[in-house]
Design an enzyme around this catalytic site. Sequence first.
Site, PDB file in Angstrom:
ATOM      1  N   GLY A   1      28.699 114.772 -30.382  1.00  0.00           N
ATOM      2  CA  GLY A   1      29.567 115.534 -30.218  1.00  0.00           C
ATOM      3  C   GLY A   1      29.304 117.165 -29.763  1.00  0.00           C
ATOM      4  O   GLY A   1      28.155 117.508 -30.379  1.00  0.00           O
TER       5      GLY A   1
ATOM      6  N   ARG B   1      38.043 115.807 -36.081  1.00  0.00           N
ATOM      7  CA  ARG B   1      38.705 115.700 -37.227  1.00  0.00           C
ATOM      8  C   ARG B   1      40.191 115.012 -37.225  1.00  0.00           C
ATOM      9  O   ARG B   1      40.705 115.061 -36.178  1.00  0.00           O
ATOM     10  CB  ARG B   1      38.894 116.871 -37.947  1.00  0.00           C
ATOM     11  CG  ARG B   1      37.667 117.893 -38.239  1.00  0.00           C
ATOM     12  CD  ARG B   1      37.594 118.870 -38.963  1.00  0.00           C
ATOM     13  NE  ARG B   1      38.324 118.908 -40.253  1.00  0.00           N
ATOM     14  CZ  ARG B   1      37.609 118.689 -41.541  1.00  0.00           C
ATOM     15  NH1 ARG B   1      36.286 118.431 -41.288  1.00  0.00           N
ATOM     16  NH2 ARG B   1      38.329 118.707 -42.695  1.00  0.00           N
TER      17      ARG B   1
ATOM     18  N   HIS C   1      33.065 154.776 -25.140  1.00  0.00           N
ATOM     19  CA  HIS C   1      31.940 154.584 -24.481  1.00  0.00           C
ATOM     20  C   HIS C   1      30.690 154.975 -25.491  1.00  0.00           C
ATOM     21  O   HIS C   1      30.690 156.065 -25.955  1.00  0.00           O
ATOM     22  CB  HIS C   1      31.682 155.384 -23.303  1.00  0.00           C
ATOM     23  CG  HIS C   1      30.468 155.060 -22.392  1.00  0.00           C
ATOM     24  ND1 HIS C   1      30.230 154.069 -21.861  1.00  0.00           N
ATOM     25  CD2 HIS C   1      29.493 155.984 -22.359  1.00  0.00           C
ATOM     26  CE1 HIS C   1      29.034 154.172 -21.270  1.00  0.00           C
ATOM     27  NE2 HIS C   1      28.392 155.391 -21.437  1.00  0.00           N
TER      28      HIS C   1
END
Length: 475
Positions: free
Chosen positions: A184, A278, A459
């Site tokens: 998976g 699940r 920034h």
Amino acid sequence: MSDGFDYDLVIIGAGVGGHGAALHAVSCGLKTAIIEAGDMGGTCVNRGCIPSKALLAASGRVRELRNAHHLKSLGIQVDHVAFDRQAIADHASSLVSKIQGDLTNSLKRLGVDIIRGWGKIAGTQKVTITSDSTQKTVTAKDIILSPGSVPFVPPGIEVDAKTVFTSDQGVKLESLPEWIAIIGSGYIGLEFSDVYSALGCEITMIEALDQLMPGFDRDIAKLVERVLITPRDIETKVGIYAKRIIPGSPVVIELADFKTKEDIDVIEVDACLVATGRIPATNNLGLDTLGIELDRRNYIPVDDHMAVLSGGEVVPHVWAIGDATGKMMLAHTASAQGVVAVENIIGRPRTVDYRSIPAAAFTHPEVSYVGLTEVAAQELAQAEGFEVATTKSYFKGNSKALAEKEADGMAKVVYRQDTGEVLGVHIFGMHASDLIHEASAAIANRQAVQDLAHLVHAHPTLSEVLDEAYKRAVV
Ligand SMILES: Cc1cc2nc3c(=O)[nH]c(=O)nc-3n(C[C@H](O)[C@H](O)[C@H](O)COP(=O)(O)OP(=O)(O)OC[C@H]3O[C@@H](n4cnc5c(N)ncnc54)[C@H](O)[C@@H]3O)c2cc1C
Ligand SMILES: NC(=O)c1ccc[n+]([C@@H]2O[C@H](COP(=O)([O-])OP(=O)(O)OC[C@H]3O[C@@H](n4cnc5c(N)ncnc54)[C@H](O)[C@@H]3O)[C@@H](O)[C@H]2O)c1
């Protein structure tokens, strides 16, 4: 209060869903009890989010400190980096104990009655609790079901919990196999591949569908593969499924083509993690006593208010939340659903806005998203008759990411061409799990890229990656 009932609210299952519901219920003045048959805190605290994130944190440091090339480019030299597997495992288990204790204490402090045992509906507004040989019945004005989920193990796969195991055992990090197969490539496969590869294991990742990370936006999944899979010690087998797995030493895995079902290969590895999804833990909840039927995948059917449905009709006073409803199997979804259920119980109608719930995989770097993938947005667009547009910005153009020399990454914004409404945002890169929340708020408020492009971001910060994406959408 309580109107002759023992409680205003009884919750079955003390995972994060049940816990979130209980805390909110108390703050709304409801006399509340919570029933738990296993570990307080459920999957997330004991076998899920918490221990896995502890393993990711420690293994992530190992990866970083062993990346001599990266450190050298910052002017840093580290000579020898060692780790202790058991100490990393202990970090995870002590964090579990701490959070489990904190969660239990928070319930006690607020006056929630914790009842240990198996809870089961026993008719209208009635719940029985069985523990060892004792059984008791309590009455409640409302009942919330939050029984959660357990790992899905496909037929043909035998789990011995030592050489072939699920995340339930994986989070304990009992060994570091030289060669491990991961079945998976979803959240669990991805996160554990990050842990194991950082700690020196060789990995074979097996994915049944014809692309890795099938649930993620395609552009993001491709970049994730380029950064998190290809350069690491991870071999991938895609479009192939594990037809049979026999535990032992070695673990024997028979592989077959997912489409044709033809046998392809047999591999022998030291261990195997089964991360194939699940399933809801919805057996033996006494639902039949109220005529409630599970849906065809065994989830509890609910509406957007979290009211349980039977034959499409609301069953009075019964609610369900969390993984057992199969909406979005995430901890914060479960607790958000719990809050929504309680709001409806006290007569303040509310629904869950799944579109604005973010998700993240805590790899290095991280992956996050909120809302629709481009493919899902295109499907919606076809049904509703609008055009979809996308815009991307890159971490390599971001000053903060460049200062950190962590410039792998991208943000992608999916939006409606006509109104500019943001439909989905996908981020791969440093701190993606934190960056996503700005997008989540934008989607919750159904904001348009034209407005978001005028927000001012500090920034130099990573959040300018999203700023840049919004601005690119409007030029
Ligand atoms: C390895 C792993 C990592 C994860 N990482 C993340 C993450 O980083 N972020 C995230 O958002 N999500 C993550 N998740 C998902 C998350 O753990 C779940 O979405 C979440 O735990 C669901 O909560 P829940 O309350 O619905 O169910 P659960 O947490 O499963 O809790 C249900 C509880 O109910 C109890 N119970 C069941 N039936 C009864 C009964 N009849 N009587 C009494 N008690 C009963 C169970 O014992 C259990 O304790 C992860 C999952 C795994 C497996
Ligand atoms: N960071 C997080 O939020 C986080 C982390 C871990 C888990 N979770 C939750 O836990 C749930 C379960 O995670 P998961 O990774 O197990 O499930 P998943 O659904 O994300 O991925 C399972 C993958 O396994 C594949 N698969 C299924 N059967 C197979 C087989 N026989 N052979 C090969 N491949 C097969 C599927 O195609 C899929 O890609 C997720 O839905 C997620 O919500 C969340």
